[in-house]
Scaffold this active site. Structure first.
Site, PDB file in Angstrom:
ATOM      1  N   PHE A 123       0.006   3.568   0.038  1.00 20.77           N
ATOM      2  CA  PHE A 123       0.652   2.204   0.419  1.00 20.77           C
ATOM      3  C   PHE A 123       0.475   1.953   1.857  1.00 20.77           C
ATOM      4  O   PHE A 123       0.604   0.933   2.428  1.00 20.77           O
ATOM      5  CB  PHE A 123       2.188   2.330   0.028  1.00 20.77           C
ATOM      6  CG  PHE A 123       3.045   3.071   1.026  1.00 20.77           C
ATOM      7  CD1 PHE A 123       3.765   2.359   1.856  1.00 20.77           C
ATOM      8  CD2 PHE A 123       3.123   4.582   0.952  1.00 20.77           C
ATOM      9  CE1 PHE A 123       4.523   3.265   2.736  1.00 20.77           C
ATOM     10  CE2 PHE A 123       4.172   5.207   1.782  1.00 20.77           C
ATOM     11  CZ  PHE A 123       4.636   4.545   2.603  1.00 20.77           C
ATOM     12  N   LYS A 124       0.124   3.141   2.676  1.00 18.70           N
ATOM     13  CA  LYS A 124      -0.092   3.129   4.236  1.00 18.70           C
ATOM     14  C   LYS A 124      -1.148   2.142   4.512  1.00 18.70           C
ATOM     15  O   LYS A 124      -1.398   1.743   5.463  1.00 18.70           O
ATOM     16  CB  LYS A 124      -0.271   4.445   4.727  1.00 18.70           C
ATOM     17  CG  LYS A 124       0.766   5.594   4.327  1.00 18.70           C
ATOM     18  CD  LYS A 124       2.335   5.069   4.910  1.00 18.70           C
ATOM     19  CE  LYS A 124       3.122   6.362   4.418  1.00 18.70           C
ATOM     20  NZ  LYS A 124       3.117   7.643   5.125  1.00 18.70           N
ATOM     21  N   ASP A 125      -2.206   2.114   3.535  1.00 20.39           N
ATOM     22  CA  ASP A 125      -3.190   1.057   3.811  1.00 20.39           C
ATOM     23  C   ASP A 125      -2.805  -0.189   4.306  1.00 20.39           C
ATOM     24  O   ASP A 125      -3.448  -1.116   4.751  1.00 20.39           O
ATOM     25  CB  ASP A 125      -4.316   1.256   2.815  1.00 20.39           C
ATOM     26  CG  ASP A 125      -4.808   2.309   2.621  1.00 20.39           C
ATOM     27  OD1 ASP A 125      -5.571   3.014   3.546  1.00 20.39           O
ATOM     28  OD2 ASP A 125      -5.118   2.748   1.253  1.00 20.39           O
TER      29      ASP A 125
END
Length: 564
Positions: A123-125
């Site tokens: 999800f950090k993308d």
């Protein structure tokens, strides 16, 4: 729109300044001077927009037109999400009801929001692809009018990771001109796939540092470096952790998008009176904080379930109002290694932002106010004074307690649940082996962090008061299961007592890594790696700080002379 520190000494910053500063000079975190409140009609008008269009609209509310014009902002956002494998960016998937109480209608309304379709499958993308392009945009603008014979302005990005932030930051910044990125990770405390994904990126501007200790030790080194003003100024430090405001802002977009996605599936919420709640596996609190901003903007989310593993500082806070580092019987600070390592965190940095709002008097919404600017400033000063005091108590004494009204305000919107490794593994097993029961739905593979969120959602639903009003629960699925092969494969392949292998009418063939992982992750095996290891003499943070700063000096010091 201007930005201020939660601790009060830095204020009036532009968006660009807040992005480059990352951590405020007083140790606080940057927040907007005000949160734009949207009326229901404007929010609903976004329902048919694409993901990039929704994200652009949200960014526009927090970034002045003269900082980033409309066309440039739309281009930054579009390029950031073009790296995802699906035009939906964060697709919504329905989960089968695999609990023993299959007659509970709320358990039939359980979804996962897949946030792992970016280049590093985490999800950090969503935020770090945007942040990388923002850095690039602002640097190009800083350098475009410099004399041809002068040295270009550059930045040194310094970040800590419990596994996924590092990979996403590296992929968002690799090859960027005038950017060097140093990522610290706790040696031996992230998954082998996460470690391989980061350290096999050999671009000249990418530097990995494996630090003896925990994620909190890495995070403390990063914060101490930002607090070291000569070091910070010399190397033009910039942050990629969720202390950076741009990350929180970018993550707000998928709350709006998923709310509309559920609405499209089930019809008008106004007619049915339906409610939407989110279950968020939480470590550093950034992911769920983004949802809080969405609510404050006007998105009608009913509740957030804060899902923790056994590193449960947030769960304990919402039970007692006491925010305290967990300690062993001998008094040592304790971080437990679990199946969900990205959540193995002693202190949740972003929680400071939420507490600032709760002290100020903001719960679900600020609501209509006739307060004068002076009164608003007084409330902000009081909140900052409380935050500065409590953060000092956290540092010096290991914890602090908030007043009852602050805790009550938090409970208006947040509840919490702490799960165990046993329940996490059980959830992974149940949702995979569901295909072998009498229910025809296909199996679903959960990563261990998503499983923590799913377990929390199930438990809150099962223990809540039954209602005839439909409630749709969205669990944030934070990473591909392929990033945590040991935990996932063990949970799937080890037959649990309540699910004997004989129940599988077609038999059961053990699952392999290639069955659960994207081909890009499978292909990482055996690639050459580059990493610097830093010892801390048994956990001495001061030693670790000096050694990490020495690595930065030796690697890029020639670009940043002391005279600059």
């Amino acid at each position: 729109m201007k930005y201020r520190s939660t601790r009060g000494k830095s204020t009036g910053l532009s968006f660009e300044e807040a992005v480059f500063e990352g951590l405020a000079t007083d140790g606080g975190l940057y927040i907007p001077h005000s949160i734009p409140e949207l009326n229901p009609a404007e929010i609903q008008s976004w329902a048919t927009l694409s993901y990039p269009e929704i994200a652009t609209n949200i960014f526009r509310k927090f970034i002045a037109q003269d900082e980033i014009p409309d066309a440039h902002l739309a281009d930054i956002v579009a390029r950031s999400f073009a790296t995802f494998s699906t035009p939906e960016v964060t697709p919504l998937e329905k989960l089968p009801n695999v609990t023993t109480e299959q007659n509970n209608p709320a358990l039939d309304n359980l979804f996962v929001l897949e946030l792992f379709h970016g280049p590093t499958f985490a999800f950090k993308d969503v935020a770090l692809q945007v942040l990388g392009n923002l850095f690039e945009y602002f640097l190009q603008r800083k350098n475009q009018n410099r004399p041809a014979d002068s040295e270009a302005y550059g930045i040194t990005v310094l970040g800590a990771t419990s596994g996924d932030t590092g990979g996403a930051a590296i992929y968002g910044l690799r090859g960027k001109k005038n950017v060097d990125v140093f990522i610290l990770h706790p040696k031996g405390r992230i998954s082998s796939v996460q470690e391989q994904q980061m350290t096999s990126v050999l671009d000249p501007n990418v530097h990995n540092i494996a630090v003896e200790g925990t994620f909190d030790d890495c995070q403390d080194i990063v914060k101490a470096s930002f607090s070291d003003d000569p070091f910070r100024r010399r190397f033009h430090l910039a942050a990629v952790n969720s202390i950076n405001w741009a990350r929180i802002l970018a993550q707000t977009s998928y709350y709006f998008y998923s709310y509309f996605a559920v609405q499209k599936r089930v019809g008008s919420f106004e007619k049915s009176g339906a409610r939407v709640q989110y279950s968020v596996p939480t470590g550093n609190f950034g992911d769920v904080l983004a949802g809080y901003y969405a609510v404050r903007m006007g998105l009608p989310i009913d509740r957030f379930i804060i899902a923790t593993n056994e590193n449960d500082i947030l769960h304990r806070f919402f039970q007692t109002g006491r925010y305290e580092k967990k300690k062993t019987p001998t008094g040592d600070e304790q971080v437990k290694m679990t199946l969900s390592p990205a959540m193995d965190i002693l202190v949740s940095s972003n929680f400071e932002r939420l507490v600032w709002y709760l002290v100020r008097g903001d719960g679900r919404s600020s609501g209509p106010t006739a307060a004068t600017p002076d009164a608003e400033d007084a409330k902000a000063r009081k909140a900052s004074e409380s935050i500065a005091l409590w953060m000092n108590q956290l540092k010096e004494k290991g914890g602090f307690t908030v007043p009852d009204d602050v805790l009550a305000r938090g409970k208006e919107l947040f509840t919490s649940f702490c799960t165990s490794d046993k329940l996490t593994a059980d959830a992974i097993h149940r949702y995979y082996h569901h295909q072998f029961t009498s229910y025809p739905s296909p199996h679903y593979v959960l990563d261990p962090h998503t499983a923590v969120g799913v377990v929390a959602a199930e438990q809150v639903i099962l223990t809540g008061t039954p209602t005839t009003t439909p409630t749709y629960t969205i669990c944030l699925s934070t990473a591909s299961p392929g990033k945590f092969p040991d935990a996932v494969l063990d949970a799937i392949n080890n037959v649990l007592p309540h699910q004997p292998q004989s129940n599988h009418p077609t038999g059961f063939k053990p699952v392999t890594y290639a069955d659960i992982a994207p081909s890009q992750l499978v292909a990482l095996a055996g690639l050459p790696k580059r990493v610097v290891e830093v010892s801390t003499d048994g956990g001495d943070k001061h030693v670790g700080l000096k050694k990490v700063q020495h690595v930065v000096e030796q690697t890029v010091g020639f670009k940043f002379s002391s005279s600059k």
